[in-house]
Design a protein around this motif. Structure first.
Motif, PDB file in Angstrom:
ATOM      1  N   THR A  33       0.776  -1.397   0.157  1.00  0.00           N
ATOM      2  CA  THR A  33       0.043   0.051   0.042  1.00  0.00           C
ATOM      3  C   THR A  33       0.698   1.225   0.213  1.00  0.00           C
ATOM      4  O   THR A  33       1.939   1.480   0.939  1.00  0.00           O
ATOM      5  CB  THR A  33      -0.927  -0.071   1.206  1.00  0.00           C
ATOM      6  OG1 THR A  33      -1.742  -1.084   1.188  1.00  0.00           O
ATOM      7  CG2 THR A  33      -1.798   1.470   1.348  1.00  0.00           C
ATOM      8  N   ILE A  51      -3.734   3.676  -1.543  1.00  0.00           N
ATOM      9  CA  ILE A  51      -3.987   2.944  -2.663  1.00  0.00           C
ATOM     10  C   ILE A  51      -3.098   1.718  -2.378  1.00  0.00           C
ATOM     11  O   ILE A  51      -1.978   1.516  -2.310  1.00  0.00           O
ATOM     12  CB  ILE A  51      -3.752   3.798  -3.954  1.00  0.00           C
ATOM     13  CG1 ILE A  51      -3.991   2.665  -5.149  1.00  0.00           C
ATOM     14  CG2 ILE A  51      -2.201   4.072  -4.092  1.00  0.00           C
ATOM     15  CD1 ILE A  51      -4.223   3.618  -6.432  1.00  0.00           C
ATOM     16  N   THR A  52      -3.742   0.514  -2.543  1.00  0.00           N
ATOM     17  CA  THR A  52      -3.231  -0.725  -2.351  1.00  0.00           C
ATOM     18  C   THR A  52      -2.702  -1.188  -4.019  1.00  0.00           C
ATOM     19  O   THR A  52      -2.580  -0.406  -4.933  1.00  0.00           O
ATOM     20  CB  THR A  52      -4.426  -1.781  -1.917  1.00  0.00           C
ATOM     21  OG1 THR A  52      -5.120  -2.032  -3.189  1.00  0.00           O
ATOM     22  CG2 THR A  52      -5.184  -1.438  -0.920  1.00  0.00           C
ATOM     23  N   GLY A  54      -3.362  -3.368  -5.707  1.00  0.00           N
ATOM     24  CA  GLY A  54      -4.367  -3.774  -6.598  1.00  0.00           C
ATOM     25  C   GLY A  54      -5.366  -2.623  -7.007  1.00  0.00           C
ATOM     26  O   GLY A  54      -6.149  -2.957  -8.072  1.00  0.00           O
ATOM     27  N   GLY A  55      -4.964  -1.609  -6.515  1.00  0.00           N
ATOM     28  CA  GLY A  55      -5.729  -0.302  -6.985  1.00  0.00           C
ATOM     29  C   GLY A  55      -6.799   0.003  -6.421  1.00  0.00           C
ATOM     30  O   GLY A  55      -7.572   1.109  -6.607  1.00  0.00           O
ATOM     31  N   SER A  56      -7.002  -0.423  -5.206  1.00  0.00           N
ATOM     32  CA  SER A  56      -8.180   0.025  -4.236  1.00  0.00           C
ATOM     33  C   SER A  56      -7.847   1.317  -3.507  1.00  0.00           C
ATOM     34  O   SER A  56      -6.710   1.239  -2.789  1.00  0.00           O
ATOM     35  CB  SER A  56      -8.629  -1.090  -3.191  1.00  0.00           C
ATOM     36  OG  SER A  56      -8.769  -2.326  -3.815  1.00  0.00           O
ATOM     37  N   THR A  57      -8.626   2.260  -3.491  1.00  0.00           N
ATOM     38  CA  THR A  57      -8.275   3.412  -2.795  1.00  0.00           C
ATOM     39  C   THR A  57      -9.195   3.895  -1.529  1.00  0.00           C
ATOM     40  O   THR A  57     -10.465   3.111  -1.613  1.00  0.00           O
ATOM     41  CB  THR A  57      -8.502   4.662  -4.061  1.00  0.00           C
ATOM     42  OG1 THR A  57     -10.011   4.458  -4.281  1.00  0.00           O
ATOM     43  CG2 THR A  57      -7.585   4.291  -5.193  1.00  0.00           C
ATOM     44  N   ASN A  58      -8.629   4.759  -0.830  1.00  0.00           N
ATOM     45  CA  ASN A  58      -9.219   5.200   0.398  1.00  0.00           C
ATOM     46  C   ASN A  58      -8.903   6.687   0.552  1.00  0.00           C
ATOM     47  O   ASN A  58      -7.994   7.010   0.294  1.00  0.00           O
ATOM     48  CB  ASN A  58      -8.724   4.443   1.606  1.00  0.00           C
ATOM     49  CG  ASN A  58      -9.435   4.853   2.752  1.00  0.00           C
ATOM     50  OD1 ASN A  58     -10.626   4.939   2.796  1.00  0.00           O
ATOM     51  ND2 ASN A  58      -8.666   5.241   3.823  1.00  0.00           N
ATOM     52  N   SER A  70      -3.392   7.584  -7.532  1.00  0.00           N
ATOM     53  CA  SER A  70      -3.156   6.752  -8.474  1.00  0.00           C
ATOM     54  C   SER A  70      -1.560   6.416  -8.332  1.00  0.00           C
ATOM     55  O   SER A  70      -0.915   6.976  -7.716  1.00  0.00           O
ATOM     56  CB  SER A  70      -3.223   7.269  -9.893  1.00  0.00           C
ATOM     57  OG  SER A  70      -2.410   8.297 -10.197  1.00  0.00           O
TER      58      SER A  70
END
Length: 120
Positions: A33, A51-52, A54-58, A70
């Motif tokens: 992350t 952002i992980t 894998g592209g997961s965002t918070n 990004s």
């Protein structure tokens, strides 16, 4: 040795935009992350966005729909596009990443920080 280097801060008028970049380099095995934090004068450091791999965002509620995080996994870089900037966004912005070095255990690494000032 692993290091994070930010770039892109500066002075912008309210309503304007800025883009931050952060590059991770050194003896890196894997980057997990990545994220951005900020510390405003007289306040504690706070999360801006993460952002992980894998592209997961918070996002922090205060920046949702204005900031976009990004990353480029091939380059070990993370970006923060900041739009509709407000004076309360003024802070030192820090890049953060959980990194597994080639030798050693996974741990968080921090950049040196870049100043963002939003003022007329």
């Amino acid at each position: 040795q692993v290091q994070l280097v930010e770039s892109g801060g500066g002075l912008v008028q309210p309503g304007g935009s800025l883009s931050l970049s952060c590059a991770a380099s050194g003896n890196i095995f894997r980057v997990y992350t990545m994220g951005w934090y900020r510390r405003a004068p007289g306040k504690q450091r706070e999360l801006v966005a993460t952002i992980t791999s894998g592209g997961s965002t918070n996002y922090a509620d205060s920046v949702k729909r204005r900031f976009t995080i990004s990353r480029d996994n091939a380059k070990n870089m993370v970006y923060l596009q900041m739009n509709s900037l407000k004076p309360e966004d003024t802070a030192v912005y820090y890049c953060n990443a959980d990194i597994a070095p080639i030798l050693g255990s996974t741990r968080p690494y921090w950049g040196q920080g870049t100043q963002v000032t939003v003022s007329a």
